[in-house]
Design an enzyme around this catalytic site. Structure first.
Site, PDB file in Angstrom:
ATOM      1  N   SER A 159     -48.076  23.941  47.683  1.00  0.00           N
ATOM      2  CA  SER A 159     -49.302  23.402  47.101  1.00  0.00           C
ATOM      3  C   SER A 159     -50.488  24.041  47.793  1.00  0.00           C
ATOM      4  O   SER A 159     -50.389  24.481  48.951  1.00  0.00           O
ATOM      5  CB  SER A 159     -49.357  21.885  47.299  1.00  0.00           C
ATOM      6  OG  SER A 159     -50.654  21.374  47.070  1.00  0.00           O
ATOM      7  N   TYR A 185     -49.098  15.639  54.645  1.00  0.00           N
ATOM      8  CA  TYR A 185     -48.763  16.357  53.412  1.00  0.00           C
ATOM      9  C   TYR A 185     -49.046  17.846  53.576  1.00  0.00           C
ATOM     10  O   TYR A 185     -48.213  18.698  53.215  1.00  0.00           O
ATOM     11  CB  TYR A 185     -49.573  15.789  52.247  1.00  0.00           C
ATOM     12  CG  TYR A 185     -49.345  16.520  50.935  1.00  0.00           C
ATOM     13  CD1 TYR A 185     -48.117  16.454  50.286  1.00  0.00           C
ATOM     14  CD2 TYR A 185     -50.366  17.286  50.354  1.00  0.00           C
ATOM     15  CE1 TYR A 185     -47.898  17.131  49.080  1.00  0.00           C
ATOM     16  CE2 TYR A 185     -50.159  17.953  49.154  1.00  0.00           C
ATOM     17  CZ  TYR A 185     -48.924  17.874  48.527  1.00  0.00           C
ATOM     18  OH  TYR A 185     -48.714  18.543  47.342  1.00  0.00           O
TER      19      TYR A 185
END
Length: 322
Positions: A159, A185
């Site tokens: 990501s 994350y």
């Protein structure tokens, strides 16, 4: 040598769809595994692999939900597996190795994002444990089948969120520093990119090439742990509450979002290449600018960090590719 982080001149771009990148791709006789293949980007990915002729296996924590989502795809088999459980990942790998059939494509699409602090059975923070360690175990368990393919690709969905944080090797599990769900994350997504580099270095002699990618900003079930206020802060919805679409700014439909992963898995343009982070269906440049810009952060394209992560992952899981 790892492929340089420089665009290859792909004919595709930000607005390209999964259908676009799969034109002319024939996967007859190929076997693919797609984690997270029963929702969101993973489900779209599975549908296009099947349309191209592949046999697909989808490991699922929720087997009933997966079978319902994939009921119209007879070429798909659902098997139980939970990336958060070392035992479950091992059982899945053992079951497939006993079958002996080669695996040509492994697409690591499953993941969690911005979750409250929790830990796996070994005490590892859940986002790192699921997004990285679970897939590390899976690849190690399936290694004999990937080698047996005579040409396999392992694709890990990272990501642009990797730009939030490098892997904090001195405190990955937030034992000393305060827990921040976005930093956690970010480092897990950096780990996905570093994993692809280290795996490719080990796999290329066996015909196994590895890639990581940013699919684009797409509002899927991945955002289930976010509040309405947090989602609004991303400016992802229009005045009517519908998802915005602006591929040039990285905001995509789910069909556009699935394109880069499928391109990494199947594009002839990537023959002989590997170890790189991709975006908009091409190899991405290194990002030297601000957070949220196109490209890969230097810390996620660093071979020394990739090797350090591999060594640590091997120690924590007791597994390796042999």
């Amino acid at each position: 040598m790892t492929t340089p982080q420089k665009p290859l001149g792909s004919p595709f771009g930000p607005a390209s769809t999964a259908t676009d990148v799969m034109v002319g791709i024939d996967l007859s006789g190929k076997r693919a595994i797609v984690t997270g293949g029963y929702s969101g980007l993973g489900l779209v990915t599975v549908r296009h692999l099947v349309q191209a002729g592949a046999e697909v296996i989808v490991p699922a924590r929720d087997v009933d939900r997966a079978r319902a989502a994939l009921a119209d795809l007879p070429a798909v088999e659902v098997l139980p597996m939970d990336l958060f459980s070392a035992d479950a990942v091992a059982a899945f790998g053992h079951a497939l190795v006993r079958r002996g059939a080669p695996v040509h494509l492994l697409i690591n699409s499953a993941g969690i994002m911005a979750t409250p602090l929790s830990r796996d059975a070994d005490g590892h923070e859940s986002q790192f444990a699921t997004n990285h360690l679970g897939h590390f175990r899976l690849v190690c368990g399936l290694w004999p089948l990937l080698k047996a393919a005579g040409g396999a690709r392992v694709v890990s969905v990272s990501s642009r969120g990797h730009q939030i944080a490098a892997v904090a090797f001195d405190d990955i599990d937030f034992g000393q520093r305060p827990y921040d769900k976005w930093v956690a994350y970010g480092q897990s997504k950096t780990a996905n990119a570093l994993f692809a580099r280290a795996l490719d270095a080990r796999g290329r002699a066996h015909g196994v090439r590895a890639f990581s990618l940013h699919p684009g900003q797409i509002l899927t079930d991945l955002a289930r742990h976010l509040s309405a206020e947090e989602i609004a802060a991303f400016d992802a919805l229009d005045a009517q509450g519908n998802p915005k679409v602006d591929p040039d700014q990285g905001v995509k439909t789910i069909e556009q979002g699935a394109a880069t992963g499928l391109w990494c898995a199947t594009s002839p343009l990537l023959a002989g290449h590997g170890g790189v982070y991709c975006e908009d269906s091409d190899v991405a440049p290194v990002n030297t600018g601000a957070l949220g810009r196109k490209g890969v952060a230097g810390w996620a394209a660093d071979d020394a960090a990739a090797e350090k992560l591999w060594t640590l992952s091997k120690e924590w899981t007791g597994q390796d590719v042999l």
